[in-house]
Design a protein around this motif. Structure first.
Motif, PDB file in Angstrom:
ATOM      1  N   ALA A  17      34.055   2.533 -44.767  1.00  0.00           N
ATOM      2  CA  ALA A  17      33.402   3.328 -45.813  1.00  0.00           C
ATOM      3  C   ALA A  17      34.427   3.934 -46.760  1.00  0.00           C
ATOM      4  O   ALA A  17      34.219   3.969 -47.986  1.00  0.00           O
ATOM      5  CB  ALA A  17      32.545   4.423 -45.178  1.00  0.00           C
ATOM      6  N   LEU A  18      35.558   4.391 -46.222  1.00  0.00           N
ATOM      7  CA  LEU A  18      36.591   4.996 -47.063  1.00  0.00           C
ATOM      8  C   LEU A  18      37.221   3.961 -47.987  1.00  0.00           C
ATOM      9  O   LEU A  18      37.486   4.244 -49.164  1.00  0.00           O
ATOM     10  CB  LEU A  18      37.662   5.645 -46.193  1.00  0.00           C
ATOM     11  CG  LEU A  18      37.203   6.837 -45.347  1.00  0.00           C
ATOM     12  CD1 LEU A  18      38.353   7.385 -44.533  1.00  0.00           C
ATOM     13  CD2 LEU A  18      36.601   7.912 -46.214  1.00  0.00           C
ATOM     14  N   VAL A  19      37.451   2.760 -47.466  1.00  0.00           N
ATOM     15  CA  VAL A  19      37.979   1.687 -48.316  1.00  0.00           C
ATOM     16  C   VAL A  19      36.988   1.386 -49.437  1.00  0.00           C
ATOM     17  O   VAL A  19      37.367   1.210 -50.605  1.00  0.00           O
ATOM     18  CB  VAL A  19      38.248   0.422 -47.478  1.00  0.00           C
ATOM     19  CG1 VAL A  19      38.558  -0.768 -48.383  1.00  0.00           C
ATOM     20  CG2 VAL A  19      39.402   0.661 -46.525  1.00  0.00           C
ATOM     21  N   GLY A  20      35.711   1.348 -49.099  1.00  0.00           N
ATOM     22  CA  GLY A  20      34.693   1.103 -50.114  1.00  0.00           C
ATOM     23  C   GLY A  20      34.652   2.194 -51.167  1.00  0.00           C
ATOM     24  O   GLY A  20      34.536   1.917 -52.367  1.00  0.00           O
ATOM     25  N   VAL A  21      34.771   3.448 -50.726  1.00  0.00           N
ATOM     26  CA  VAL A  21      34.748   4.566 -51.677  1.00  0.00           C
ATOM     27  C   VAL A  21      35.927   4.485 -52.636  1.00  0.00           C
ATOM     28  O   VAL A  21      35.785   4.640 -53.848  1.00  0.00           O
ATOM     29  CB  VAL A  21      34.752   5.912 -50.919  1.00  0.00           C
ATOM     30  CG1 VAL A  21      34.996   7.068 -51.889  1.00  0.00           C
ATOM     31  CG2 VAL A  21      33.436   6.121 -50.196  1.00  0.00           C
ATOM     32  N   VAL A  22      37.119   4.232 -52.082  1.00  0.00           N
ATOM     33  CA  VAL A  22      38.317   4.151 -52.924  1.00  0.00           C
ATOM     34  C   VAL A  22      38.198   3.021 -53.937  1.00  0.00           C
ATOM     35  O   VAL A  22      38.406   3.204 -55.141  1.00  0.00           O
ATOM     36  CB  VAL A  22      39.576   3.954 -52.052  1.00  0.00           C
ATOM     37  CG1 VAL A  22      40.793   3.681 -52.925  1.00  0.00           C
ATOM     38  CG2 VAL A  22      39.811   5.176 -51.197  1.00  0.00           C
ATOM     39  N   GLY A  23      37.856   1.826 -53.452  1.00  0.00           N
ATOM     40  CA  GLY A  23      37.789   0.671 -54.336  1.00  0.00           C
ATOM     41  C   GLY A  23      36.705   0.779 -55.383  1.00  0.00           C
ATOM     42  O   GLY A  23      36.925   0.492 -56.566  1.00  0.00           O
TER      43      GLY A  23
END
Length: 366
Positions: A229-235
């Motif tokens: 989820a954090l990778v998705g938020v950043v990207g």
């Protein structure tokens, strides 16, 4: 009905991080039309909420104060990645992005989150109670980090402008890491009881008894989905950032508003988790989340940006202007007076929220 809701929660908090990762693959590095930007924004919001859920599962498994630390570090990873990626895109305005975002995070956490949590807890339970020893230690660390990293660059003379020289920046980065490491050791090992919720009689609440602790397997799955989820938020946030910047410019607002928007976005999980704790009369957990996030934002972001500045072109402006230094000083004084008694009324919550409103107003109309 409750039994039905739990599977639904498990489904969407699992599906949304996966959807965010898939959407990131198909949108990375592309110019997005308005309809796709709207879709990305919707999935981005869902990914933030999913991150909150999975962080709380992990936090419940490891217990306090480790749980607050998990979410604070996770959110800071988002902030660091966003700042570095946006600075890497270049442009003269990116030189102040780290300063604007970190200062926004300090104002949001120390005034916005602290204020709303104290207000909610005191209105719901009469007064908000917390441990002044742990909260005071956290506040002192935040004040020191903010002064070393955001105030001193305005007054140093080794380099023109509100910038650190290479030696000064290295010292600030190392000092931030050392102070943050010392605080984490104090919070989780040596004086862990200072950061645990307390009853109205001042007794430490060492464990929550109202809910079953998730299994190790469940916690590991949530940890993996939290990372996704954090990778998705950043990207995805990077994908919509050009739209945010163009919108801010079209509205005639100061570029510092971009930093405010980034900080509001990445601190949304902290805000939701802190409010939930305040409603359950666990104000110490709320303050751990707020001040821990402010501390991590400075203590981890500044070293990361300092390291990134080695290969990023352009200056790195960290020094605050006079108006923001006044707001920071007032925040430290007011927060100190709030912490000392170990309990707060709606008045203290309202004072912090007014300071936060003043910051937002001055960000829009400097």
């Amino acid at each position: 009905m409750i039994a039905r809701r739990r599977p639904l929660t498990a489904q969407w908090t699992t599906l949304v991080p996966l959807l965010a990762a898939v959407l990131l693959i198909f949108t990375w590095g592309r110019d997005l039309p308005a309809a796709v930007v709207a879709l990305v924004t919707l999935v981005l919001a869902g990914a933030v909420l999913a991150a909150v859920h999975h962080a709380e599962v992990v936090a419940h498994r490891v217990g306090e104060p480790f749980g607050s630390l998990v979410l604070a570090v996770a959110v800071t990873i988002i902030e660091v990645a966003l700042i570095v990626t946006l600075m890497a895109d270049g442009g003269g305005k990116s030189s102040t992005l780290a300063r604007d975002t970190v200062f926004a995070a300090v104002m949001i956490t120390c005034n916005g989150i602290v204020g709303i949590c104290l207000l909610v807890a005191s209105l719901r339970h009469g007064t908000a109670v917390f441990n002044p020893e742990g909260t005071g230690a956290a506040l002192a660390t935040v004040a020191t980090l903010a002064t070393l990293s955001l105030v001193l660059p305005t007054f140093t003379t080794s380099k023109p402008g509100p910038e650190f020289s290479t030696v000064q920046l290295t010292f600030a980065a190392l000092s931030s890491l050392v102070l943050y490491g010392l605080f984490v050791a104090t919070q989780t090992v040596r004086h862990r009881d200072y950061f645990l919720p307390i009853t109205r009689q001042g007794e430490v609440i060492s464990a929550e008894e109202h809910a079953a602790v998730p299994s190790a397997r469940t916690a590991l799955i949530s940890l993996g989905l939290l990372g996704l989820a954090l990778v998705g938020v950043v990207g995805l946030a990077k994908g919509v950032s050009p739209t945010i910047e163009s919108g801010v410019e079209a509205a005639g607002l100061h570029h510092a508003v971009v930093g405010v928007i980034i900080a509001l976005l990445v601190l949304l999980p902290e805000t939701i988790a802190a409010l939930r704790s305040a409603r359950r009369d666990r104000v110490q957990t709320s303050l751990n989340l707020a001040l821990g996030s402010a501390m991590a934002s400075i203590g981890l972001t500044i070293p990361a940006v300092a390291l990134a500045s080695v290969w990023l072109s352009g200056p790195l402006v960290l020094g605050l202007g006079a108006t923001h230094m006044v707001l920071l000083a007032l925040t430290v004084v007011v927060a100190s007076l709030t912490v000392v008694p170990g309990r707060a009324t709606p008045l203290q919550g309202g004072v912090h929220l007014v300071l936060f409103a003043a910051y937002l107003e001055l960000a829009i109309n400097p």
